[in-house]
Scaffold this motif. Structure first.
Motif, PDB file in Angstrom:
ATOM      1  N   LEU A   1     -44.699 -32.734  65.163  1.00 42.79           N
ATOM      2  CA  LEU A   1     -45.490 -31.411  63.801  1.00 42.79           C
ATOM      3  C   LEU A   1     -44.362 -31.271  63.215  1.00 42.79           C
ATOM      4  O   LEU A   1     -43.136 -31.418  63.332  1.00 42.79           O
ATOM      5  N   THR A   2     -44.772 -30.095  62.332  1.00 40.82           N
ATOM      6  CA  THR A   2     -43.894 -29.658  61.289  1.00 40.82           C
ATOM      7  C   THR A   2     -43.542 -27.832  62.550  1.00 40.82           C
ATOM      8  O   THR A   2     -44.729 -27.589  63.185  1.00 40.82           O
ATOM      9  N   ALA A   3     -41.788 -27.519  62.242  1.00 46.92           N
ATOM     10  CA  ALA A   3     -42.060 -26.224  62.103  1.00 46.92           C
ATOM     11  C   ALA A   3     -40.563 -25.658  61.674  1.00 46.92           C
ATOM     12  O   ALA A   3     -39.789 -26.932  60.791  1.00 46.92           O
ATOM     13  N   TYR A   4     -40.530 -24.028  61.583  1.00 47.33           N
ATOM     14  CA  TYR A   4     -39.384 -23.969  60.624  1.00 47.33           C
ATOM     15  C   TYR A   4     -38.696 -22.915  60.896  1.00 47.33           C
ATOM     16  O   TYR A   4     -37.920 -22.187  60.817  1.00 47.33           O
ATOM     17  N   ASP A   5     -38.718 -22.551  62.501  1.00 41.98           N
ATOM     18  CA  ASP A   5     -38.608 -21.086  63.358  1.00 41.98           C
ATOM     19  C   ASP A   5     -37.473 -21.688  64.496  1.00 41.98           C
ATOM     20  O   ASP A   5     -38.425 -22.548  64.882  1.00 41.98           O
TER      21      ASP A   5
ATOM     22  N   ILE B   1     -39.655 -33.211  65.575  1.00 36.85           N
ATOM     23  CA  ILE B   1     -40.069 -32.095  64.193  1.00 36.85           C
ATOM     24  C   ILE B   1     -39.863 -32.622  62.847  1.00 36.85           C
ATOM     25  O   ILE B   1     -38.808 -32.880  62.936  1.00 36.85           O
ATOM     26  N   LEU B   2     -40.532 -32.265  61.602  1.00 35.02           N
ATOM     27  CA  LEU B   2     -40.080 -32.235  60.498  1.00 35.02           C
ATOM     28  C   LEU B   2     -40.106 -30.726  59.975  1.00 35.02           C
ATOM     29  O   LEU B   2     -41.125 -30.117  60.058  1.00 35.02           O
ATOM     30  N   ILE B   3     -39.068 -30.191  59.770  1.00 36.32           N
ATOM     31  CA  ILE B   3     -39.041 -29.381  58.513  1.00 36.32           C
ATOM     32  C   ILE B   3     -39.063 -29.571  56.948  1.00 36.32           C
ATOM     33  O   ILE B   3     -38.245 -30.080  56.337  1.00 36.32           O
ATOM     34  N   GLY B   4     -40.394 -29.550  57.145  1.00 38.34           N
ATOM     35  CA  GLY B   4     -41.351 -30.225  55.942  1.00 38.34           C
ATOM     36  C   GLY B   4     -41.073 -28.966  54.658  1.00 38.34           C
ATOM     37  O   GLY B   4     -41.494 -27.936  54.911  1.00 38.34           O
ATOM     38  N   ASP B   5     -40.521 -29.658  53.712  1.00 36.86           N
ATOM     39  CA  ASP B   5     -41.204 -28.940  52.397  1.00 36.86           C
ATOM     40  C   ASP B   5     -42.693 -28.313  51.742  1.00 36.86           C
ATOM     41  O   ASP B   5     -42.500 -27.373  51.269  1.00 36.86           O
ATOM     42  N   SER B   6     -43.308 -28.029  53.196  1.00 36.29           N
ATOM     43  CA  SER B   6     -44.668 -27.431  53.510  1.00 36.29           C
ATOM     44  C   SER B   6     -43.858 -25.892  53.286  1.00 36.29           C
ATOM     45  O   SER B   6     -45.422 -25.515  53.316  1.00 36.29           O
TER      46      SER B   6
ATOM     47  N   ALA C   1     -35.455 -33.321  58.150  1.00 38.23           N
ATOM     48  CA  ALA C   1     -35.606 -32.598  56.921  1.00 38.23           C
ATOM     49  C   ALA C   1     -36.067 -32.798  55.849  1.00 38.23           C
ATOM     50  O   ALA C   1     -35.548 -34.692  55.836  1.00 38.23           O
ATOM     51  N   ASP C   2     -36.700 -32.286  55.679  1.00 39.24           N
ATOM     52  CA  ASP C   2     -37.328 -32.772  53.808  1.00 39.24           C
ATOM     53  C   ASP C   2     -36.058 -32.564  52.509  1.00 39.24           C
ATOM     54  O   ASP C   2     -35.443 -31.452  52.596  1.00 39.24           O
ATOM     55  N   MET C   3     -36.302 -33.962  52.011  1.00 42.01           N
ATOM     56  CA  MET C   3     -35.123 -33.722  50.829  1.00 42.01           C
ATOM     57  C   MET C   3     -36.761 -33.271  49.818  1.00 42.01           C
ATOM     58  O   MET C   3     -37.276 -33.293  49.209  1.00 42.01           O
TER      59      MET C   3
ATOM     60  N   VAL D   1     -33.310 -37.185  57.016  1.00 41.63           N
ATOM     61  CA  VAL D   1     -34.224 -36.848  56.224  1.00 41.63           C
ATOM     62  C   VAL D   1     -35.263 -37.487  55.679  1.00 41.63           C
ATOM     63  O   VAL D   1     -35.569 -39.154  56.024  1.00 41.63           O
ATOM     64  N   LYS D   2     -36.116 -36.694  54.933  1.00 41.71           N
ATOM     65  CA  LYS D   2     -37.019 -37.775  53.973  1.00 41.71           C
ATOM     66  C   LYS D   2     -37.898 -37.647  53.017  1.00 41.71           C
ATOM     67  O   LYS D   2     -37.266 -36.629  52.630  1.00 41.71           O
ATOM     68  N   MET D   3     -38.238 -38.445  52.346  1.00 41.44           N
ATOM     69  CA  MET D   3     -38.059 -38.674  50.986  1.00 41.44           C
ATOM     70  C   MET D   3     -39.319 -39.184  50.605  1.00 41.44           C
ATOM     71  O   MET D   3     -39.699 -40.391  51.168  1.00 41.44           O
TER      72      MET D   3
ATOM     73  N   GLY E   1     -39.225 -42.502  55.192  1.00 40.38           N
ATOM     74  CA  GLY E   1     -39.816 -43.095  53.907  1.00 40.38           C
ATOM     75  C   GLY E   1     -40.940 -41.815  53.793  1.00 40.38           C
ATOM     76  O   GLY E   1     -41.360 -41.688  55.091  1.00 40.38           O
ATOM     77  N   HIS E   2     -41.679 -41.867  53.027  1.00 41.57           N
ATOM     78  CA  HIS E   2     -43.391 -41.112  52.816  1.00 41.57           C
ATOM     79  C   HIS E   2     -44.257 -41.876  51.737  1.00 41.57           C
ATOM     80  O   HIS E   2     -43.372 -41.689  50.613  1.00 41.57           O
ATOM     81  N   LEU E   3     -44.986 -42.969  51.943  1.00 42.32           N
ATOM     82  CA  LEU E   3     -45.778 -43.360  50.677  1.00 42.32           C
ATOM     83  C   LEU E   3     -47.087 -42.495  51.033  1.00 42.32           C
ATOM     84  O   LEU E   3     -47.268 -41.938  51.925  1.00 42.32           O
TER      85      LEU E   3
HETATM   86  O1  KIV Z   1     -43.542 -31.377  54.525  1.00 39.45           O
HETATM   87  C1  KIV Z   1     -44.759 -31.796  55.370  1.00 39.45           C
HETATM   88  O2  KIV Z   1     -44.904 -30.989  56.504  1.00 39.45           O
HETATM   89  C2  KIV Z   1     -44.750 -33.162  55.618  1.00 39.45           C
HETATM   90  C3  KIV Z   1     -45.635 -33.850  56.267  1.00 39.45           C
HETATM   91  C4  KIV Z   1     -47.038 -32.981  55.896  1.00 39.45           C
HETATM   92  C5  KIV Z   1     -45.870 -35.493  56.211  1.00 39.45           C
HETATM   93  O3  KIV Z   1     -44.047 -33.859  54.357  1.00 39.45           O
END
Ligand code: KIV
Ligand code: NA
Length: 265
Positions: free
Chosen positions: A22-26, A41-46, A83-85, A111-113, A135-137
């Motif tokens: 899942l994403t989470a931010y806090d 857990i992804l700290i997405g740039d979402s 963490a998202d770049m 990190v994800k890009m 990676g992310h495609l």
């Molecule tokens: O920023 C994000 O939450 C994402 C996911 C949807 C994969 O990149």
């Protein structure tokens, strides 16, 4: 408690065990997700859209992702933290080193890009310097203005072949995880089978190795547009902890995503 790592996710793939992320931010949600057994857990740039109310991810900065990464990393024990770049923070290898360092210092494990072949030199350089890369495609939201909207990607033979090639080149360059977003389910299945590394899908059908959702989408609390490939687990369970557990169960059993949350070729 043993921390989830690229090695344990790779073992899950080899054993044919699906995993939920899942994403989470806090700190509060991150700890709850960690307790429930979310593997990553992804700290997405979402966060630009779901926290800041922007209409795309483009305004998000490295400092903002670093801040939220610190919030998540400080409260989690078992889960892997990615963490998202953000947009333009990895335009050159040198920029990527400096910005990835900030996210790793904030507590990221990886990190994800977003992007294909053009990223190979950057990925190799980061891995050599001790930074694991995801990676992310597919539908890469930082390119929304190039796509002309949030549209499904990888439809048609040429686009499918291109995406498979990109995935294999990224793996060769050294990525240890790959996110596939909003592509036909059969294509995502082919990519997951073609790669050794675990592949995590969102809007990519049930045959990837793992799944990811934006947490606000899976709780049904997103202000604004909710993607059709998501599912409201809070509505089904009435309780956040049970919602997360049901999501994990359904992913592990191959029940989520169902056909109604997937795209055809
Ligand atoms: O920023 C994000 O939450 C994402 C996911 C949807 C994969 O990149
Ligand atoms: Na993102």
């Amino acid at each position: 408690m043993k921390k989830v790592s690229v090695a344990s996710l790779l073992k899950k793939k080899q054993d044919g065990q699906k995993f939920a992320t899942l994403t989470a931010y806090d700190a509060s949600f991150a700890k709850l997700f960690d307790d429930c057994g979310i593997d990553l857990i992804l700290i997405g740039d979402s966060l630009g859209m779901v926290l800041q109310g922007e209409s795309s991810t483009l305004p998000v900065t490295v400092e903002q992702v670093a801040y939220h990464t610190r919030c998540v990393a400080s409260s989690t024990e078992r889960t892997m933290v990615v963490a998202d770049m953000p947009f333009m923070s990895y335009a050159t290898p040198e920029q990527s080193y400096e910005n990835a360092a900030a996210l790793m210092r904030a507590g990221a494990n990886m990190v994800k890009m977003e992007g294909g072949e053009w990223l190979c030199e950057t990925i190799q350089g980061l891995v050599e310097r001790g930074v694991p890369v995801c990676g992310h495609l597919g539908l890469t939201p930082q390119s929304v203005n190039v796509f002309g909207g949030f549209k499904i990607q990888g439809r048609g033979d040429a686009a499918a072949r291109q995406l498979i090639n990109s995935a294999m080149e990224l793996e060769k360059a050294g990525i240890q995880l790959l996110v596939l977003e909003c592509i036909p389910a059969p294509l995502a299945k082919r990519v997951a089978r073609s790669l050794t590394i675990p592949v995590i899908g969102i809007g990519a059908g049930k045959d990837t190795d793992g799944q990811i959702l934006v947490m606000q989408d899976m709780l049904g609390i997103t202000a604004g547009y909710v993607p059709s490939f998501s599912k409201n687990y809070l509505e089904v369970t009435g309780n956040i902890r049970e919602a997360v557990k049901l999501y994990i169960d359904e992913v592990e059993q191959g029940l989520f995503p169902a056909a109604e949350q997937s795209f055809d070729e």
